[in-house]
Design a protein around this motif. Structure first.
Motif, PDB file in Angstrom:
ATOM      1  N   LEU A  43       6.948 -13.697  36.211  1.00 14.01           N
ATOM      2  CA  LEU A  43       7.519 -14.970  36.692  1.00 14.01           C
ATOM      3  C   LEU A  43       6.478 -15.773  37.474  1.00 14.01           C
ATOM      4  O   LEU A  43       6.531 -17.004  37.496  1.00 14.01           O
ATOM      5  N   GLU A  44       5.502 -15.078  38.037  1.00 12.36           N
ATOM      6  CA  GLU A  44       4.441 -15.797  38.766  1.00 12.36           C
ATOM      7  C   GLU A  44       3.466 -16.504  37.837  1.00 12.36           C
ATOM      8  O   GLU A  44       2.862 -17.512  38.206  1.00 12.36           O
ATOM      9  N   ILE A  45       3.312 -15.989  36.611  1.00 17.85           N
ATOM     10  CA  ILE A  45       2.306 -16.597  35.714  1.00 17.85           C
ATOM     11  C   ILE A  45       2.935 -17.454  34.612  1.00 17.85           C
ATOM     12  O   ILE A  45       2.228 -18.174  33.915  1.00 17.85           O
ATOM     13  N   SER A  46       4.249 -17.387  34.457  1.00 18.80           N
ATOM     14  CA  SER A  46       4.898 -18.152  33.386  1.00 18.80           C
ATOM     15  C   SER A  46       5.859 -19.171  34.018  1.00 18.80           C
ATOM     16  O   SER A  46       6.953 -18.818  34.452  1.00 18.80           O
ATOM     17  N   PRO A  47       5.462 -20.449  34.061  1.00 19.74           N
ATOM     18  CA  PRO A  47       6.249 -21.446  34.799  1.00 19.74           C
ATOM     19  C   PRO A  47       7.710 -21.511  34.371  1.00 19.74           C
ATOM     20  O   PRO A  47       8.588 -21.738  35.200  1.00 19.74           O
ATOM     21  N   LEU A  48       7.985 -21.326  33.074  1.00 20.00           N
ATOM     22  CA  LEU A  48       9.362 -21.417  32.594  1.00 20.00           C
ATOM     23  C   LEU A  48       9.965 -20.034  32.338  1.00 20.00           C
ATOM     24  O   LEU A  48      11.051 -19.923  31.762  1.00 20.00           O
ATOM     25  N   GLY A  49       9.219 -19.002  32.694  1.00 15.45           N
ATOM     26  CA  GLY A  49       9.720 -17.640  32.477  1.00 15.45           C
ATOM     27  C   GLY A  49       9.786 -17.270  31.013  1.00 15.45           C
ATOM     28  O   GLY A  49      10.616 -16.461  30.596  1.00 15.45           O
ATOM     29  N   LYS A  50       8.898 -17.881  30.207  1.00 12.67           N
ATOM     30  CA  LYS A  50       8.934 -17.628  28.761  1.00 12.67           C
ATOM     31  C   LYS A  50       7.645 -16.970  28.292  1.00 12.67           C
ATOM     32  O   LYS A  50       6.566 -17.232  28.839  1.00 12.67           O
ATOM     33  N   VAL A  51       7.770 -16.142  27.248  1.00 14.53           N
ATOM     34  CA  VAL A  51       6.602 -15.661  26.517  1.00 14.53           C
ATOM     35  C   VAL A  51       6.395 -16.609  25.332  1.00 14.53           C
ATOM     36  O   VAL A  51       7.356 -17.255  24.887  1.00 14.53           O
ATOM     37  N   PRO A  52       5.193 -16.704  24.798  1.00 14.55           N
ATOM     38  CA  PRO A  52       3.988 -15.968  25.160  1.00 14.55           C
ATOM     39  C   PRO A  52       3.283 -16.544  26.373  1.00 14.55           C
ATOM     40  O   PRO A  52       3.369 -17.737  26.648  1.00 14.55           O
ATOM     41  N   VAL A  53       2.558 -15.612  27.064  1.00 19.57           N
ATOM     42  CA  VAL A  53       1.526 -16.022  28.008  1.00 19.57           C
ATOM     43  C   VAL A  53       0.242 -15.343  27.544  1.00 19.57           C
ATOM     44  O   VAL A  53       0.262 -14.147  27.207  1.00 19.57           O
ATOM     45  N   LEU A  54      -0.820 -16.107  27.500  1.00 23.67           N
ATOM     46  CA  LEU A  54      -2.134 -15.545  27.163  1.00 23.67           C
ATOM     47  C   LEU A  54      -2.975 -15.569  28.430  1.00 23.67           C
ATOM     48  O   LEU A  54      -3.181 -16.646  29.012  1.00 23.67           O
ATOM     49  N   CYS A  55      -3.416 -14.402  28.870  1.00 20.16           N
ATOM     50  CA  CYS A  55      -4.277 -14.342  30.060  1.00 20.16           C
ATOM     51  C   CYS A  55      -5.722 -14.231  29.592  1.00 20.16           C
ATOM     52  O   CYS A  55      -6.086 -13.283  28.880  1.00 20.16           O
TER      53      CYS A  55
END
Ligand SMILES: N[C@@H](CCC(=O)N[C@@H](CS)C(=O)NCC(=O)O)C(=O)O
Length: 219
Positions: A43-55
């Motif tokens: 939740l800290e890295i995904s503003p909308l709480g959605k996947v995908p997130v690419l780090c």
């Protein structure tokens, strides 16, 4: 460079990113989260709480199209057409393709035959728009294009239930060929977990989707 993809096993938008990473033969790590119980770090890295997130080296990037654009720009060979007009015209189709993903979501929740048929008719209307566009085997011809990666997860899922939707491609044979070509690509298949087909059928059953246990008569 360190690349980590935060995923949910069934998510078609994650599947886009994983397909391009596979196609580019990029080294990446993947971690799976439970979307019904999202961890605090996510939740800290995904503003909308959605996947995908690419780090990328620890910095998070969200939204599948932004992720694909980043991966495409940093690859040795871009999948976009070189000609600016064709590139822009390809991008203009992203919203139309996205509407297919929305329809697929509605299909997985359509509780009866009438609701299922309504979604299929919406899908077929979009197919008619796409039918006129593509020469095949891919959207721009011989070479896999960015837009193919955008669309592939929708067609991969549709192919898993196409025997229950006889006639869905009848008015659009070019889209049918496109769908088959995309679903068979190694990068597309490698972009999901090995037991994806079972997971997908279980997901339809859990949602009590009408299509989970029924076949729609060709309309
Ligand atoms: N427009 C976003 C859509 C991403 C999306 O809807 N992901 C879903 C899973 S397939 C999600 O994370 N849903 C969690 C939620 O909405 O709480 C993209 O292209 O990345």
């Amino acid at each position: 460079m360190s690349i980590k993809l935060v995923s949910f096993k069934l998510c078609p938008f994650v599947h886009r990113a994983a397909t391009l990473l596979q196609h580019n033969q990029s080294a990446y790590e993947i971690s799976y989260i439970d979307l019904e119980n999202k961890p605090d770090w996510f939740l800290e890295i995904s503003p909308l709480g959605k996947v995908p997130v690419l780090c990328v080296n620890g910095d998070p990037l969200f939204e599948s199209i932004a992720i694909l654009e980043y991966l495409d720009e940093t690859a040795s060979h871009s999948l976009h057409p070189a000609d600016p007009f064709r590139k822009a015209r390809n991008r203009a189709f992203v919203g139309i393709i996205d509407s297919l993903f929305g329809a697929n979501y509605r299909l997985s929740r359509a509780a009866d035959e009438a609701a299922t048929r309504a979604v299929v008719e919406d899908i077929q209307k979009v197919f008619l728009l796409l039918e006129k566009e593509q020469p095949g085997p891919f959207f721009n011809g011989a070479e896999l294009a960015f837009l193919d990666v955008v669309a592939a997860p929708f067609f991969y899922r549709l192919e898993l239930i196409r025997d229950r939707l006889p006639g869905i491609y009848a008015p659009t044979p070019a889209v049918e060929r496109w769908s088959t070509n995309l679903a068979q690509l190694e990068a597309v298949k490698a972009g999901v977990v090995g037991d994806f087909s079972d997971l997908y059928q279980n997901y339809l059953a859990k949602n009590q989707a009408w299509i989970s246990t029924n076949t729609l008569a060709a309309g």
